[in-house]
Design a protein around this motif. Structure first.
Motif, PDB file in Angstrom:
ATOM      1  N   LYS A  31       1.126  -4.906   0.677  1.00  0.00           N
ATOM      2  CA  LYS A  31       1.125  -3.750   1.711  1.00  0.00           C
ATOM      3  C   LYS A  31       0.962  -2.532   1.026  1.00  0.00           C
ATOM      4  O   LYS A  31       0.995  -2.303  -0.198  1.00  0.00           O
ATOM      5  CB  LYS A  31       2.569  -3.639   2.366  1.00  0.00           C
ATOM      6  N   PRO A  32       0.397  -1.553   1.876  1.00  0.00           N
ATOM      7  CA  PRO A  32       0.053  -0.143   1.392  1.00  0.00           C
ATOM      8  C   PRO A  32       1.002   0.481   0.509  1.00  0.00           C
ATOM      9  O   PRO A  32       2.462   0.252   0.736  1.00  0.00           O
ATOM     10  CB  PRO A  32      -0.250   0.695   2.625  1.00  0.00           C
ATOM     11  N   ALA A  33       0.845   1.156  -0.700  1.00  0.00           N
ATOM     12  CA  ALA A  33       1.628   1.853  -1.606  1.00  0.00           C
ATOM     13  C   ALA A  33       2.622   2.762  -0.653  1.00  0.00           C
ATOM     14  O   ALA A  33       3.680   2.871  -1.326  1.00  0.00           O
ATOM     15  CB  ALA A  33       0.795   2.490  -2.787  1.00  0.00           C
ATOM     16  N   ASP A  34       2.215   3.346   0.256  1.00  0.00           N
ATOM     17  CA  ASP A  34       3.084   4.257   0.974  1.00  0.00           C
ATOM     18  C   ASP A  34       4.192   3.527   1.696  1.00  0.00           C
ATOM     19  O   ASP A  34       4.874   4.223   2.482  1.00  0.00           O
ATOM     20  CB  ASP A  34       2.370   5.431   1.719  1.00  0.00           C
ATOM     21  N   GLN A  35       4.179   2.226   1.822  1.00  0.00           N
ATOM     22  CA  GLN A  35       5.225   1.558   2.515  1.00  0.00           C
ATOM     23  C   GLN A  35       6.035   0.787   1.515  1.00  0.00           C
ATOM     24  O   GLN A  35       6.953   0.054   2.010  1.00  0.00           O
ATOM     25  CB  GLN A  35       4.449   0.467   3.391  1.00  0.00           C
TER      26      GLN A  35
END
Length: 153
Positions: free
Chosen positions: A68-72
């Protein structure tokens, strides 16, 4: 509280994958970047895959990437998956009945409050935050994207 080497390198794997966004990261490349054994990284990948933080792609051109995206992906997500125990004192253990103060001790509640504060701070930071903090992360890790071929004109 001291985090294990496994947690440290789990974060590093995730940071490498985030810095290498859009491409598969290969374990030998990650191992070389951090000068650690590939076998050690493979052992760390297992819980990251099970927790759906990382995906693996098999085959000759396979590798790993963030699931999943790194910001998540918070630092707490990683710590929760890689640390086995958060016992800061003997009274956190299940067999703490030896202490006569186990049910009324202020130390236990103070340490629990400190641990919760630690978790809250980790939950505020993401893998993306760690990568963004170092704009030259790709260079530091030796990640170099191939140059596009110049068009013949």
């Amino acid at each position: 509280m001291r985090l294990t080497r496994q947690t440290n390198y789990a974060m590093r794997i995730l940071m490498y994958c985030a810095a290498n966004e859009g491409r598969l990261s290969r374990v030998p490349e990650i191992a070389a970047a951090y000068t650690v054994s590939e076998l050690f990284l493979f052992k760390i990948l297992q819980p990251l895959v099970e927790a759906k933080l990382v995906q693996t792609v098999r085959g000759r051109n396979g590798g790993v990437r963030l699931a999943k995206p790194a910001d998540q992906i918070s630092l707490f997500d990683v710590v929760r998956v890689t640390e086995e125990s958060f016992a800061m004192a003997e009274c956190f253990e299940t067999d703490a009945a030896e202490c006569p103060l186990v049910d009324s001790c202020g130390l236990n509640s103070a340490l629990r409050e400190a641990l919760n504060a630690f978790f809250e701070v980790l939950a505020r930071y993401t893998i993306a935050d760690l990568v963004a903090a170092r704009p030259n992360m790709r260079d530091l890790l030796g990640i170099h994207f191939p140059e596009p071929h110049a068009l013949a004109g």
